[in-house]
Structures are given as C-alpha cells and as structure tokens.
Design a protein around this motif. Structure first.
Motif, PDB file in Angstrom:
ATOM      1  N   GLN A 145       0.798  -1.283  -0.099  1.00  0.00           N
ATOM      2  CA  GLN A 145       0.034   0.067   0.096  1.00  0.00           C
ATOM      3  C   GLN A 145       0.977   1.166   0.054  1.00  0.00           C
ATOM      4  OE1 GLN A 145      -2.772   0.248   3.184  1.00  0.00           O
ATOM      5  NE2 GLN A 145      -3.452   2.170   2.511  1.00  0.00           N
ATOM      6  N   VAL A 146       0.352   2.229  -0.625  1.00  0.00           N
ATOM      7  CA  VAL A 146       1.218   3.436  -0.684  1.00  0.00           C
ATOM      8  C   VAL A 146       1.133   4.294   0.385  1.00  0.00           C
ATOM      9  CG1 VAL A 146       1.570   5.704  -1.846  1.00  0.00           C
ATOM     10  CG2 VAL A 146       1.158   3.652  -3.450  1.00  0.00           C
ATOM     11  N   GLN A 147       1.936   4.738   1.025  1.00  0.00           N
ATOM     12  CA  GLN A 147       2.045   5.540   2.108  1.00  0.00           C
ATOM     13  C   GLN A 147       2.102   7.067   1.734  1.00  0.00           C
ATOM     14  OE1 GLN A 147       0.752   2.684   4.281  1.00  0.00           O
ATOM     15  NE2 GLN A 147       1.542   4.270   5.660  1.00  0.00           N
ATOM     16  N   LEU A 148       1.593   7.843   2.641  1.00  0.00           N
ATOM     17  CA  LEU A 148       1.781   9.346   2.557  1.00  0.00           C
ATOM     18  C   LEU A 148       2.169   9.674   3.793  1.00  0.00           C
ATOM     19  CD1 LEU A 148      -1.617  10.461   0.903  1.00  0.00           C
ATOM     20  CD2 LEU A 148       0.633   9.968  -0.239  1.00  0.00           C
ATOM     21  N   VAL A 149       3.476  10.557   3.738  1.00  0.00           N
ATOM     22  CA  VAL A 149       4.175  10.904   4.818  1.00  0.00           C
ATOM     23  C   VAL A 149       4.436  12.484   5.142  1.00  0.00           C
ATOM     24  CG1 VAL A 149       6.294  10.564   6.251  1.00  0.00           C
ATOM     25  CG2 VAL A 149       5.717   8.689   4.874  1.00  0.00           C
ATOM     26  N   GLU A 150       3.768  13.169   6.015  1.00  0.00           N
ATOM     27  CA  GLU A 150       3.834  14.625   6.129  1.00  0.00           C
ATOM     28  C   GLU A 150       4.949  14.862   7.009  1.00  0.00           C
ATOM     29  OE1 GLU A 150      -0.794  13.655   6.414  1.00  0.00           O
ATOM     30  OE2 GLU A 150       1.392  12.676   7.027  1.00  0.00           O
ATOM     31  N   SER A 151       5.366  16.071   6.732  1.00  0.00           N
ATOM     32  CA  SER A 151       6.548  16.620   7.620  1.00  0.00           C
ATOM     33  C   SER A 151       6.424  18.206   7.634  1.00  0.00           C
ATOM     34  CB  SER A 151       7.854  16.243   7.421  1.00  0.00           C
ATOM     35  OG  SER A 151       8.235  16.613   5.953  1.00  0.00           O
ATOM     36  N   GLY A 152       7.092  18.881   8.466  1.00  0.00           N
ATOM     37  CA  GLY A 152       7.176  20.250   8.318  1.00  0.00           C
ATOM     38  C   GLY A 152       6.363  21.102   9.392  1.00  0.00           C
ATOM     39  N   GLY A 153       5.354  20.334  10.211  1.00  0.00           N
ATOM     40  CA  GLY A 153       5.019  21.004  11.263  1.00  0.00           C
ATOM     41  C   GLY A 153       5.693  21.359  12.435  1.00  0.00           C
ATOM     42  N   GLY A 154       5.249  22.319  13.293  1.00  0.00           N
ATOM     43  CA  GLY A 154       5.841  22.578  14.429  1.00  0.00           C
ATOM     44  C   GLY A 154       5.142  23.643  15.243  1.00  0.00           C
ATOM     45  N   LEU A 155       5.773  24.432  16.081  1.00  0.00           N
ATOM     46  CA  LEU A 155       5.358  25.575  17.107  1.00  0.00           C
ATOM     47  C   LEU A 155       5.589  26.840  16.286  1.00  0.00           C
ATOM     48  CD1 LEU A 155       3.986  26.746  19.501  1.00  0.00           C
ATOM     49  CD2 LEU A 155       6.073  26.531  20.498  1.00  0.00           C
ATOM     50  N   VAL A 156       4.748  27.730  16.090  1.00  0.00           N
ATOM     51  CA  VAL A 156       5.060  29.084  15.379  1.00  0.00           C
ATOM     52  C   VAL A 156       4.519  30.083  16.048  1.00  0.00           C
ATOM     53  CG1 VAL A 156       3.391  28.804  13.709  1.00  0.00           C
ATOM     54  CG2 VAL A 156       5.324  30.134  13.194  1.00  0.00           C
ATOM     55  N   GLN A 157       4.836  31.298  16.188  1.00  0.00           N
ATOM     56  CA  GLN A 157       3.969  32.326  16.640  1.00  0.00           C
ATOM     57  C   GLN A 157       2.865  33.268  15.779  1.00  0.00           C
ATOM     58  OE1 GLN A 157       6.417  35.520  18.064  1.00  0.00           O
ATOM     59  NE2 GLN A 157       7.631  34.340  19.318  1.00  0.00           N
ATOM     60  N   PRO A 158       1.917  33.441  16.112  1.00  0.00           N
ATOM     61  CA  PRO A 158       0.920  34.316  15.096  1.00  0.00           C
ATOM     62  C   PRO A 158       1.660  35.059  14.231  1.00  0.00           C
ATOM     63  CG  PRO A 158       0.126  34.410  17.302  1.00  0.00           C
ATOM     64  CD  PRO A 158       1.639  33.967  17.295  1.00  0.00           C
ATOM     65  N   GLY A 159       1.330  35.060  12.898  1.00  0.00           N
ATOM     66  CA  GLY A 159       1.922  35.601  11.709  1.00  0.00           C
ATOM     67  C   GLY A 159       3.108  34.947  11.153  1.00  0.00           C
ATOM     68  N   GLY A 160       3.480  33.935  11.920  1.00  0.00           N
ATOM     69  CA  GLY A 160       4.622  33.018  11.428  1.00  0.00           C
ATOM     70  C   GLY A 160       4.120  32.217  10.049  1.00  0.00           C
ATOM     71  N   SER A 161       5.148  31.349   9.687  1.00  0.00           N
ATOM     72  CA  SER A 161       4.754  30.729   8.377  1.00  0.00           C
ATOM     73  C   SER A 161       5.652  29.155   8.836  1.00  0.00           C
ATOM     74  CB  SER A 161       5.464  31.433   7.073  1.00  0.00           C
ATOM     75  OG  SER A 161       4.977  32.340   6.684  1.00  0.00           O
ATOM     76  N   LEU A 162       5.130  28.407   7.873  1.00  0.00           N
ATOM     77  CA  LEU A 162       5.649  26.885   7.747  1.00  0.00           C
ATOM     78  C   LEU A 162       5.637  26.461   6.318  1.00  0.00           C
ATOM     79  CD1 LEU A 162       4.311  25.310  11.091  1.00  0.00           C
ATOM     80  CD2 LEU A 162       6.721  25.938  10.779  1.00  0.00           C
ATOM     81  N   ARG A 163       6.316  25.345   6.099  1.00  0.00           N
ATOM     82  CA  ARG A 163       5.898  24.680   4.816  1.00  0.00           C
ATOM     83  C   ARG A 163       5.713  23.248   5.129  1.00  0.00           C
ATOM     84  NH1 ARG A 163       9.479  23.974  -0.710  1.00  0.00           N
ATOM     85  NH2 ARG A 163      10.511  22.759   0.749  1.00  0.00           N
TER      86      ARG A 163
END
Length: 123
Positions: free
Chosen positions: A1-19
């Motif tokens: 079965q194909v797996q989908l793996v997420e990454s890039g989350g975290g703790l950020v302040q309001p107004g901040g950014s993540l990818r």
C-alpha cells in the motif's frame, strides 16, 4: 500500500509561516489530485486545499485563501502546503490526502491519508 508521509509541522508564533510537505512512498504512485485537511482540537476534520496533479489547478477553503498555497513537485512526488500569516485558529493536525480518481475529487473523499503533522500557533 502506498504511504503518504507528512513533515514540516511545528510551533510558530501568530503571523509566522511553515511549509508542510507530503511525500508518497512510491514514485510510480498515480493520483488525480492531492490535498490537505486539518483537524483542530474538539473539531471535525475539514478540507483545506487540493491540487489537481496534472493541471496544477488549486482549490482552497475560504478561511485560508490568500494565506496558504498548495503546490506539487512532480519529480519529487511531493505536495506542499505553504502556510503564511498563521493564526491561533490554524492550530490543528494537518493531514495529507490523495484522491485516486476524479470521482474521489468530485466528492472530496480522498482514498489515501497520511498520518498527520501538528501545527501549533501560539504566542
């Protein structure tokens, strides 16, 4: 079965950014579209964005328009969600999803899901 793996989350302040990134386990994995959903504490999982794999056409829920951008890299078999101008209400587990067929996309019912990556927006 194909797996989908997420990454890039975290703790950020309001107004901040993540990818956020989502990689499929197989390079030959075929799909009609891929998308992102999120589930905040005490709430149901909701649609965030999706992208048609071949055309690159994108769709967003109203609350993230102008702040979030979904994109894909065909060569890397990866879909991204750039999340900007983050608000505390964006705090959620973000799930990558794959729509295998047009019908799955029309009904917004993905056939494959990743395990999720936590995004926390807090001062």
């Amino acid at each position: 079965q194909v797996q989908l793996v997420e990454s890039g989350g975290g703790l950020v302040q309001p107004g901040g950014s993540l990818r956020l990134s989502c990689a499929a386990s197989e390079r030959t994995f075929s799909r009609y579209a891929m998308g992102w959903f999120r589930q905040a504490p005490g709430k149901e999982r909701g649609f965030v964005a999706r992208i048609l794999w071949d055309s690159g056409a994108t769709y967003y829920t109203d609350s993230v328009k102008g702040r979030f951008t979904i994109s894909r890299d065909n060569a890397k078999n990866t879909v991204y969600l750039q999340v900007n101008s983050l608000k505390p209400e964006d705090t959620a587990v973000y799930y990558c999803a794959a729509y295998k067929t047009l019908m799955e996309a029309v009904s917004n019912s993905p056939g494959y899901w990743g395990q999720g990556t936590q995004v926390t927006v807090s001062a």
